[in-house]
Design an enzyme around this catalytic site. Structure first.
Site, mmCIF file in Angstrom:
data_model
loop_
_atom_site.group_PDB
_atom_site.id
_atom_site.type_symbol
_atom_site.label_atom_id
_atom_site.label_comp_id
_atom_site.label_asym_id
_atom_site.label_seq_id
_atom_site.Cartn_x
_atom_site.Cartn_y
_atom_site.Cartn_z
ATOM 1 N N ASP A 132 69.878 -54.955 2.062
ATOM 2 C CA ASP A 132 68.522 -54.008 2.200
ATOM 3 C C ASP A 132 67.671 -54.278 3.631
ATOM 4 O O ASP A 132 68.285 -54.189 4.457
ATOM 5 C CB ASP A 132 67.588 -54.322 1.089
ATOM 6 N N ASP A 266 72.433 -47.084 -6.758
ATOM 7 C CA ASP A 266 71.242 -47.626 -6.013
ATOM 8 C C ASP A 266 70.250 -46.162 -5.701
ATOM 9 O O ASP A 266 70.775 -45.357 -5.088
ATOM 10 C CB ASP A 266 71.554 -48.087 -4.675
ATOM 11 N N GLY A 292 72.977 -51.006 -9.814
ATOM 12 C CA GLY A 292 72.079 -50.368 -8.841
ATOM 13 C C GLY A 292 71.781 -51.147 -7.478
ATOM 14 O O GLY A 292 72.771 -51.688 -7.100
ATOM 15 N N HIS A 293 70.494 -51.323 -7.221
ATOM 16 C CA HIS A 293 70.095 -51.893 -5.684
ATOM 17 C C HIS A 293 70.533 -53.062 -5.776
ATOM 18 O O HIS A 293 71.033 -53.974 -4.551
ATOM 19 C CB HIS A 293 68.712 -51.563 -5.536
ATOM 20 N N PHE A 294 70.209 -54.119 -6.838
ATOM 21 C CA PHE A 294 70.505 -55.345 -6.809
ATOM 22 C C PHE A 294 71.676 -55.805 -7.658
ATOM 23 O O PHE A 294 71.723 -56.326 -8.881
ATOM 24 C CB PHE A 294 69.333 -56.191 -7.328
#
Length: 302
Positions: A132, A266, A292-294
């Site tokens: 990120d 994500d 997802g994002h993490f």
């Protein structure tokens, strides 16, 4: 493709790609992480360090809303073979940073802080492991010192416009017109509730997500002045998108070995952003996972 242990995957893949500086060292490793601070101008930078300093260095740069805590299991997996340093960037985690009137919360300035830290530590060769917000900090470091980067591992760290999902639409509106109205429209972004949502979005089995990460960052962002700092950084992210062509030119010119490990659900960074690397790095290793994002929160271990 299911994975049993993402740290083991990173160790295996990165061992194969970190060939520019040296292979894994046989020097005795200090596996137990150390938790330290370094004064860099007016920032007291917190960092985690593990492994032998004679081994190749891996520099870990987290994103929003996280800290060096997100790398905890990867640190354990890599420390036998690499010298690992994971920072808390200014405005995150345990780093003690000044208020926004005493420190310029921009990606360029954060990069300068990280660069000065590396100089203080005598580190002039390293592999980047980014996520990120940590990605554009890493890309800016690579532009400043391309000879220092031995390899790149990116976990949802973007460098291509096609990687920007619809979650960026209200933020793009803020970039185009940074009015008080557009800033206020994003006031729910730097909140504990929003942070938890970012950890859980795109994850089917939410029981895999430990509450530590989003709780710690929720407490951090609730501190006085922190929400405004994060809105400033969100505005400045536009400068990273403007530099995407420069980052891509770096990839094409220097051909750093790259592994992209991507949570395909994500809400901010699409898999297309990972796949785009093959335009500039034909040998890039791109791996997508159903999370997802993490991604590390759900796929670091089973």
């Amino acid at each position: 493709m299911k994975i049993n242990a993402l740290p083991a995957l990173l160790l295996s893949a990165s061992a194969g790609i970190m060939t520019s500086g040296a292979g894994a060292s046989s020097a005795p490793a200090v596996v137990q992480p150390q938790f330290q601070y370094a004064q860099v101008d007016n920032v007291n930078l917190f960092y985690r360090e593990a492994g032998s300093k004679q081994a190749p260095t891996v520099l870990m740069l987290h994103g929003f809303a996280a800290s060096s805590f997100m790398w905890r299991e990867v640190i354990d997996a890599l420390a036998n073979d690499y010298h690992v340093i994971a920072l808390d960037l200014p405005g995150f985690g345990f780093t003690e940073a000044p208020t926004k009137d005493q420190y310029d919360y921009t990606f360029a300035n954060i990069t300068d802080t990280v660069d000065e830290f590396l100089q203080q530590q005598g580190i002039n060769r390293f592999a980047l492991l980014v996520h990120d917000y940590g990605a554009p900090v890493g890309w800016r470091l690579a532009l400043k010192h391309p000879e220092q980067v031995s390899a790149i591992v990116s976990q949802n760290g973007n460098a291509y416009e096609e990687g920007l999902a619809k979650g960026w639409d209200p933020i793009k509106k803020y970039w185009q017109n940074p009015s008080a109205e557009n800033r206020n429209a994003l006031s729910d972004f730097p909140t504990p509730e929003s942070i938890r949502w970012q950890y859980e979005k795109g994850v089917d089995n939410k029981s895999l997500i430990a509450p530590d990460g989003y709780t710690l960052e929720g407490l951090k962002i609730s501190q006085s002045g922190m929400a405004e700092i994060q809105l400033d950084l969100l505005l400045d992210y536009a400068s990273n998108v403007q530099q995407y062509p420069d980052y891509q030119a770096y990839f094409k010119a220097y051909q750093p070995p790259l592994l992209a490990v991507w949570g395909k659900n994500d809400p901010f960074f699409l898999p297309a952003g990972a796949k785009a690397w093959r335009r500039d790095l034909p040998n890039a290793d791109i791996r997508l996972y159903d999370t997802g994002h993490f991604a590390l929160e759900t796929h670091a271990a089973t």
